[in-house]
Design an enzyme around this catalytic site. Structure first.
Site, short mmCIF file in Angstrom:
data_model
loop_
_atom_site.label_atom_id
_atom_site.label_comp_id
_atom_site.label_asym_id
_atom_site.label_seq_id
_atom_site.Cartn_x
_atom_site.Cartn_y
_atom_site.Cartn_z
N SER A 13 1.62 0.31 -4.63
CA SER A 13 1.76 1.62 -4.10
C SER A 13 2.47 1.34 -2.74
CB SER A 13 0.21 2.18 -3.65
OG SER A 13 -0.26 1.67 -2.60
N ARG A 15 5.87 0.79 -0.01
CA ARG A 15 7.25 0.99 -0.12
C ARG A 15 7.92 0.29 -0.92
NH1 ARG A 15 6.02 1.90 4.99
NH2 ARG A 15 6.26 3.91 6.18
N ARG A 38 -5.38 -3.10 -4.21
CA ARG A 38 -6.46 -3.78 -3.51
C ARG A 38 -7.47 -2.90 -4.23
NH1 ARG A 38 -4.23 -0.37 -0.10
NH2 ARG A 38 -5.28 1.28 1.04
N GLY A 101 8.10 -12.22 -0.72
CA GLY A 101 8.84 -11.17 0.15
C GLY A 101 8.23 -11.28 1.39
N ALA A 125 11.15 -16.19 0.58
CA ALA A 125 12.15 -15.96 1.58
C ALA A 125 11.91 -14.57 2.22
CB ALA A 125 13.71 -15.57 0.75
N GLY A 126 12.14 -14.83 3.69
CA GLY A 126 12.40 -13.56 4.70
C GLY A 126 12.77 -12.69 4.12
N HIS A 158 13.81 -2.38 12.71
CA HIS A 158 13.09 -1.96 11.48
C HIS A 158 12.21 -0.65 11.65
CE1 HIS A 158 13.76 -6.22 10.27
NE2 HIS A 158 13.71 -5.79 9.00
N LYS A 162 6.56 -1.36 10.44
CA LYS A 162 6.56 -2.87 10.07
C LYS A 162 5.47 -3.54 11.14
CE LYS A 162 9.38 -6.96 9.77
NZ LYS A 162 8.89 -7.23 8.36
#
Length: 272
Positions: A13, A15, A38, A101, A125-126, A158, A162
């Protein structure tokens, strides 16, 4: 279609969860076979397409990773550190490819992911974009070419939602710069400047985090010396670049054995 790799998306659900599901649905190389949220989430039991306001997709949102992972070839996971560690341990039992991610892990959580990678393919990976991973390689090379007369500063921006800072991508860039300089990032990083900090320490790698609006992701590595500056910059304007990169990683992982990999491996970029 039945012979295509089956993909499960966690945190569907959110982004990135929605983008990941869309990337799989639009691909002719994979099929979406599971969507997780969840326990107690409003979407549980609904068709994913209906839940997102579109046409039914034939995929019901569930809350049981054991059941979903048992049917899958790969899981795309951009959730939160605690959830991702739990998913990693279940993915290891199922021997499937776990594409991570998620950012913001502590050392203990990273150790648990490393343990899971002894039994399954883990690609973490970031940042999953081609452009960012090229930027990481360029940062390493420029840092190696310049001495400490060039101060290194990393600025990232960002969206307001975030929750971790610096971003995982900024830390990737910092690690690349430190590696290029032949030092450990933990010793060189300067992440908290406020008040009378004194002069900048020679060789420090500074970090700055901007949070606001709907910024998808912007990263700049600045090399600043007396009389000249070099700036390396990447701007993301569409989250789908990360989703497509994650799917590419999941497909690449189908041919790999257990172990921990990153996007440098997936994209075939030289770390040299």
């Amino acid at each position: 279609m039945a012979d295509l790799p089956g993909i499960v998306v966690t945190g569907v659900s959110g982004r990135m969860g929605r983008m990941l599901a869309r990337a799989v649905e639009e691909s002719d190389r994979a099929r979406l076979i599971g969507a997780l949220e969840r326990p107690g989430h409003d979407w549980i039991g609904q068709d994913l397409g209906t839940a997102t306001g579109g046409a039914p997709l034939g995929v019901t949102v569930g809350d049981d990773p054991l059941e979903a992972f048992a049917r899958a070839h790969a899981v795309l996971d951009f959730t939160a550190p605690e959830a991702t560690v739990a998913f990693a341990e279940i993915a290891a039992q199922a021997r499937l490819c776990h594409v991570i991610g998620t950012t913001g892990f502590d050392a203990a959580q990273l150790a648990r992911i490393k343990a899971a990678a002894r039994h399954a393919t883990v690609i973490r990976a970031g940042n999953m974009s081609l452009g960012v991973n090229l930027l990481v390689q360029l940062t390493r090379r420029v840092a190696a070419a310049l001495d400490a007369d060039f101060d290194i500063e990393i600025v990232e921006a960002h969206h307001r939602h975030k929750v971790d800072a610096p971003s995982g991508t900024a830390l990737m860039l910092g690690a690349a710069a430190a590696e290029g300089r032949g030092v450990h990032l933990s010793e060189a990083a300067d992440r908290a400047r406020d008040g009378m900090t004194g002069a900048r320490a020679r060789g420090a790698i500074g970090f700055h985090a901007v949070r606001g609006g709907d910024i998808v992701g912007e990263h700049e590595v600045l090399f600043a010396a007396e009389g000249e500056r070099i700036a390396l910059r990447h701007v993301a304007t569409d989250r789908m670049i990360f989703a497509r990169g994650a799917l590419k990683a999941a497909l690449w992982g189908q041919d790999q054995g257990p172990g921990e990999y990153d996007m440098v491996d997936v994209l075939g970029l030289s770390a040299a």
